[in-house]
Design a protein around this motif. Sequence first.
Motif, PDB file in Angstrom:
ATOM      1  N   THR A  20       0.828  -1.203   0.000  1.00 26.06           N
ATOM      2  CA  THR A  20       0.000   0.000   0.000  1.00 26.06           C
ATOM      3  C   THR A  20       0.866   1.258   0.000  1.00 26.06           C
ATOM      4  O   THR A  20       0.591   2.224  -0.717  1.00 26.06           O
ATOM      5  N   GLY A  21       1.948   1.239   0.797  1.00 20.54           N
ATOM      6  CA  GLY A  21       2.849   2.376   0.861  1.00 20.54           C
ATOM      7  C   GLY A  21       3.535   2.637  -0.465  1.00 20.54           C
ATOM      8  O   GLY A  21       3.606   3.779  -0.934  1.00 20.54           O
ATOM      9  N   TYR A  22       4.025   1.578  -1.102  1.00 16.79           N
ATOM     10  CA  TYR A  22       4.690   1.738  -2.395  1.00 16.79           C
ATOM     11  C   TYR A  22       3.699   2.188  -3.473  1.00 16.79           C
ATOM     12  O   TYR A  22       4.054   2.956  -4.376  1.00 16.79           O
ATOM     13  N   ALA A  23       2.469   1.695  -3.390  1.00 16.48           N
ATOM     14  CA  ALA A  23       1.443   2.119  -4.344  1.00 16.48           C
ATOM     15  C   ALA A  23       1.132   3.608  -4.168  1.00 16.48           C
ATOM     16  O   ALA A  23       0.890   4.331  -5.141  1.00 16.48           O
ATOM     17  N   LEU A  24       1.175   4.057  -2.923  1.00 14.68           N
ATOM     18  CA  LEU A  24       0.890   5.459  -2.626  1.00 14.68           C
ATOM     19  C   LEU A  24       1.943   6.395  -3.216  1.00 14.68           C
ATOM     20  O   LEU A  24       1.654   7.559  -3.503  1.00 14.68           O
ATOM     21  N   MET A  25       3.160   5.877  -3.429  1.00 12.02           N
ATOM     22  CA  MET A  25       4.222   6.727  -3.962  1.00 12.02           C
ATOM     23  C   MET A  25       3.839   7.333  -5.313  1.00 12.02           C
ATOM     24  O   MET A  25       4.091   8.511  -5.564  1.00 12.02           O
ATOM     25  N   SER A  26       3.253   6.534  -6.187  1.00 10.26           N
ATOM     26  CA  SER A  26       2.854   7.039  -7.505  1.00 10.26           C
ATOM     27  C   SER A  26       1.834   8.158  -7.382  1.00 10.26           C
ATOM     28  O   SER A  26       1.887   9.154  -8.124  1.00 10.26           O
ATOM     29  N   ILE A  27       0.907   8.011  -6.456  1.00  6.64           N
ATOM     30  CA  ILE A  27      -0.119   9.030  -6.248  1.00  6.64           C
ATOM     31  C   ILE A  27       0.510  10.320  -5.730  1.00  6.64           C
ATOM     32  O   ILE A  27       0.196  11.422  -6.192  1.00  6.64           O
ATOM     33  N   ALA A 249       6.703 -13.652   1.098  1.00  2.00           N
ATOM     34  CA  ALA A 249       6.631 -12.190   1.125  1.00  2.00           C
ATOM     35  C   ALA A 249       6.669 -11.633  -0.291  1.00  2.00           C
ATOM     36  O   ALA A 249       5.947 -10.673  -0.616  1.00  2.00           O
ATOM     37  N   ALA A 250       7.499 -12.211  -1.151  1.00  2.00           N
ATOM     38  CA  ALA A 250       7.598 -11.749  -2.538  1.00  2.00           C
ATOM     39  C   ALA A 250       6.288 -11.969  -3.278  1.00  2.00           C
ATOM     40  O   ALA A 250       5.850 -11.120  -4.071  1.00  2.00           O
ATOM     41  N   ILE A 251       5.654 -13.105  -3.028  1.00  2.00           N
ATOM     42  CA  ILE A 251       4.376 -13.391  -3.687  1.00  2.00           C
ATOM     43  C   ILE A 251       3.308 -12.399  -3.233  1.00  2.00           C
ATOM     44  O   ILE A 251       2.569 -11.825  -4.047  1.00  2.00           O
ATOM     45  N   LEU A 252       3.227 -12.158  -1.925  1.00  2.00           N
ATOM     46  CA  LEU A 252       2.232 -11.224  -1.398  1.00  2.00           C
ATOM     47  C   LEU A 252       2.484  -9.788  -1.839  1.00  2.00           C
ATOM     48  O   LEU A 252       1.556  -8.991  -1.931  1.00  2.00           O
ATOM     49  N   SER A 253       3.754  -9.453  -2.139  1.00  2.00           N
ATOM     50  CA  SER A 253       4.083  -8.077  -2.510  1.00  2.00           C
ATOM     51  C   SER A 253       3.463  -7.670  -3.843  1.00  2.00           C
ATOM     52  O   SER A 253       3.413  -6.485  -4.166  1.00  2.00           O
ATOM     53  N   THR A 254       2.984  -8.646  -4.632  1.00  2.00           N
ATOM     54  CA  THR A 254       2.305  -8.312  -5.886  1.00  2.00           C
ATOM     55  C   THR A 254       1.000  -7.558  -5.618  1.00  2.00           C
ATOM     56  O   THR A 254       0.390  -7.025  -6.538  1.00  2.00           O
ATOM     57  N   PHE A 255       0.600  -7.501  -4.356  1.00  2.00           N
ATOM     58  CA  PHE A 255      -0.566  -6.714  -3.948  1.00  2.00           C
ATOM     59  C   PHE A 255      -0.414  -5.249  -4.369  1.00  2.00           C
ATOM     60  O   PHE A 255      -1.407  -4.536  -4.542  1.00  2.00           O
ATOM     61  N   GLU A 256       0.844  -4.808  -4.558  1.00  2.00           N
ATOM     62  CA  GLU A 256       1.089  -3.417  -4.947  1.00  2.00           C
ATOM     63  C   GLU A 256       0.446  -3.077  -6.289  1.00  2.00           C
ATOM     64  O   GLU A 256      -0.020  -1.952  -6.494  1.00  2.00           O
ATOM     65  N   LEU A 257       0.412  -4.048  -7.206  1.00  2.00           N
ATOM     66  CA  LEU A 257      -0.126  -3.774  -8.537  1.00  2.00           C
ATOM     67  C   LEU A 257      -1.614  -3.394  -8.507  1.00  2.00           C
ATOM     68  O   LEU A 257      -1.979  -2.302  -8.945  1.00  2.00           O
ATOM     69  N   PRO A 258      -2.501  -4.287  -8.020  1.00  2.00           N
ATOM     70  CA  PRO A 258      -3.915  -3.892  -7.980  1.00  2.00           C
ATOM     71  C   PRO A 258      -4.158  -2.696  -7.073  1.00  2.00           C
ATOM     72  O   PRO A 258      -5.053  -1.885  -7.328  1.00  2.00           O
ATOM     73  N   MET A 259      -3.365  -2.562  -5.988  1.00  2.00           N
ATOM     74  CA  MET A 259      -3.537  -1.429  -5.087  1.00  2.00           C
ATOM     75  C   MET A 259      -3.220  -0.119  -5.791  1.00  2.00           C
ATOM     76  O   MET A 259      -3.887   0.903  -5.568  1.00  2.00           O
ATOM     77  N   THR A 260      -2.210  -0.134  -6.648  1.00  2.00           N
ATOM     78  CA  THR A 260      -1.867   1.058  -7.419  1.00  2.00           C
ATOM     79  C   THR A 260      -2.992   1.419  -8.375  1.00  2.00           C
ATOM     80  O   THR A 260      -3.346   2.591  -8.526  1.00  2.00           O
ATOM     81  N   PHE A 261      -3.563   0.412  -9.026  1.00  2.00           N
ATOM     82  CA  PHE A 261      -4.692   0.642  -9.925  1.00  2.00           C
ATOM     83  C   PHE A 261      -5.852   1.301  -9.177  1.00  2.00           C
ATOM     84  O   PHE A 261      -6.454   2.274  -9.645  1.00  2.00           O
ATOM     85  N   ILE A 262      -6.164   0.741  -7.989  1.00  2.00           N
ATOM     86  CA  ILE A 262      -7.295   1.245  -7.199  1.00  2.00           C
ATOM     87  C   ILE A 262      -7.041   2.677  -6.739  1.00  2.00           C
ATOM     88  O   ILE A 262      -7.918   3.546  -6.838  1.00  2.00           O
ATOM     89  N   MET A 263      -5.834   2.941  -6.229  1.00  2.00           N
ATOM     90  CA  MET A 263      -5.513   4.284  -5.753  1.00  2.00           C
ATOM     91  C   MET A 263      -5.534   5.310  -6.885  1.00  2.00           C
ATOM     92  O   MET A 263      -5.970   6.454  -6.707  1.00  2.00           O
ATOM     93  N   ALA A 264      -5.051   4.906  -8.061  1.00  2.00           N
ATOM     94  CA  ALA A 264      -5.058   5.819  -9.208  1.00  2.00           C
ATOM     95  C   ALA A 264      -6.497   6.182  -9.592  1.00  2.00           C
ATOM     96  O   ALA A 264      -6.781   7.331  -9.959  1.00  2.00           O
ATOM     97  N   ALA A 265      -7.392   5.210  -9.481  1.00  2.00           N
ATOM     98  CA  ALA A 265      -8.799   5.473  -9.808  1.00  2.00           C
ATOM     99  C   ALA A 265      -9.453   6.365  -8.753  1.00  2.00           C
ATOM    100  O   ALA A 265     -10.186   7.305  -9.085  1.00  2.00           O
ATOM    101  N   VAL A 266      -9.172   6.097  -7.480  1.00  2.00           N
ATOM    102  CA  VAL A 266      -9.812   6.841  -6.389  1.00  2.00           C
ATOM    103  C   VAL A 266      -9.277   8.262  -6.265  1.00  2.00           C
ATOM    104  O   VAL A 266     -10.045   9.223  -6.171  1.00  2.00           O
ATOM    105  N   PHE A 267      -7.945   8.415  -6.288  1.00  2.00           N
ATOM    106  CA  PHE A 267      -7.340   9.714  -6.003  1.00  2.00           C
ATOM    107  C   PHE A 267      -7.038  10.553  -7.243  1.00  2.00           C
ATOM    108  O   PHE A 267      -7.005  11.784  -7.170  1.00  2.00           O
ATOM    109  N   LEU A 268      -6.808   9.896  -8.382  1.00  2.00           N
ATOM    110  CA  LEU A 268      -6.428  10.638  -9.585  1.00  2.00           C
ATOM    111  C   LEU A 268      -7.464  10.559 -10.698  1.00  2.00           C
ATOM    112  O   LEU A 268      -7.299  11.183 -11.745  1.00  2.00           O
ATOM    113  N   ASN A 269      -8.500   9.766 -10.473  1.00  2.00           N
ATOM    114  CA  ASN A 269      -9.535   9.567 -11.488  1.00  2.00           C
ATOM    115  C   ASN A 269      -8.947   8.979 -12.775  1.00  2.00           C
ATOM    116  O   ASN A 269      -9.399   9.289 -13.871  1.00  2.00           O
ATOM    117  N   GLU A 270      -7.898   8.150 -12.610  1.00  2.00           N
ATOM    118  CA  GLU A 270      -7.286   7.460 -13.742  1.00  2.00           C
ATOM    119  C   GLU A 270      -7.754   6.005 -13.729  1.00  2.00           C
ATOM    120  O   GLU A 270      -7.402   5.246 -12.835  1.00  2.00           O
TER     121      GLU A 270
END
Length: 297
Positions: A20-27, A249-270
């Motif tokens: 979630t933190g790494y996904a937030l970086m793009s936002i 941990a590496a497998i679970l870290s792929t959570f960053e991808l969908p989380m980035t998509f969701i955050m981009a839609a919520v916060f940036l309307n992308e």
Amino acid sequence: MQNVQQRRLQGVGAVLGAGTGYALMSILLKWAYHLGLGPIQVITLQSWIASLLLLIYAVFFKREIFRVTFRTVRILVVQGVVGNLGTGLLYAYSLMFVPVSVAILLLYLYPALVLVVGVVIWHKRVGRQEMIAFFLTLAGTTLASGIFSGVSGVAIEGIILGLAAATAYATFNILGEIALARVSPLVAMCFSQWVCAIALLIVIKGDIMSIPWENAQTWEIGFLLATVASILPFYMILVGINRLGADQAAILSTFELPMTFIMAAVFLNEFPTGDQWSGGVLVMCGILLLNWRRKGE
């Protein structure tokens, strides 16, 4: 048994928090651009604040961090300049041309690049599982880039910068594997951040005042980038590795991808296109295969 389950839950929570933190970086990078900051200014702001916080921590609580051999320092210098600074700047610039969803998918080409380097340079043996993962990741990033649709709505400059960022991040991971055989992850993080901060001082030619320090929002975005999107996720991924092991941990870290998509839609309307969603699924499948270990291995 209850303690084991509790440790596992703590590990899962830590890895998901890191994603979630790494996904937030793009936002946060996009928000910084809206404030009028450029890519170099943003990365400089993040690196300097993070470096200062880590330096204070090392001086007062962890002085053994500074006990590093000269040979190891050389590796960490290259990692900091090429991997840390290179990835940060190239990714930040790519976000000026492409949506967050495309930039993050291009960045996630790095596991496939690490695999290729391992085969070419270190002559590592690659099994069927790894080859399938490589082609899934490559197909996913190609699909998401928009090439099949004539790069409609996606600037070719952004794609090139995104691929360059993936290459730099692959370099960061390859050098990290070498460095971590000599030092702890915390030491590697500190030195790579400090080297990056010094290199950025050279990049901006010592013009410290090029950053609008008088603006309170500059400090806010810089502090968030340095902590929530940098230091804390790194620490949490270490906790996750400690509780779950590196593979899970590496497998679970792929959570960053969908989380980035969701955050981009919520916060940036992308909102990602169908091709980008399909590409994202392929990339995630490839990463899962690359990190999956069969029982008995």
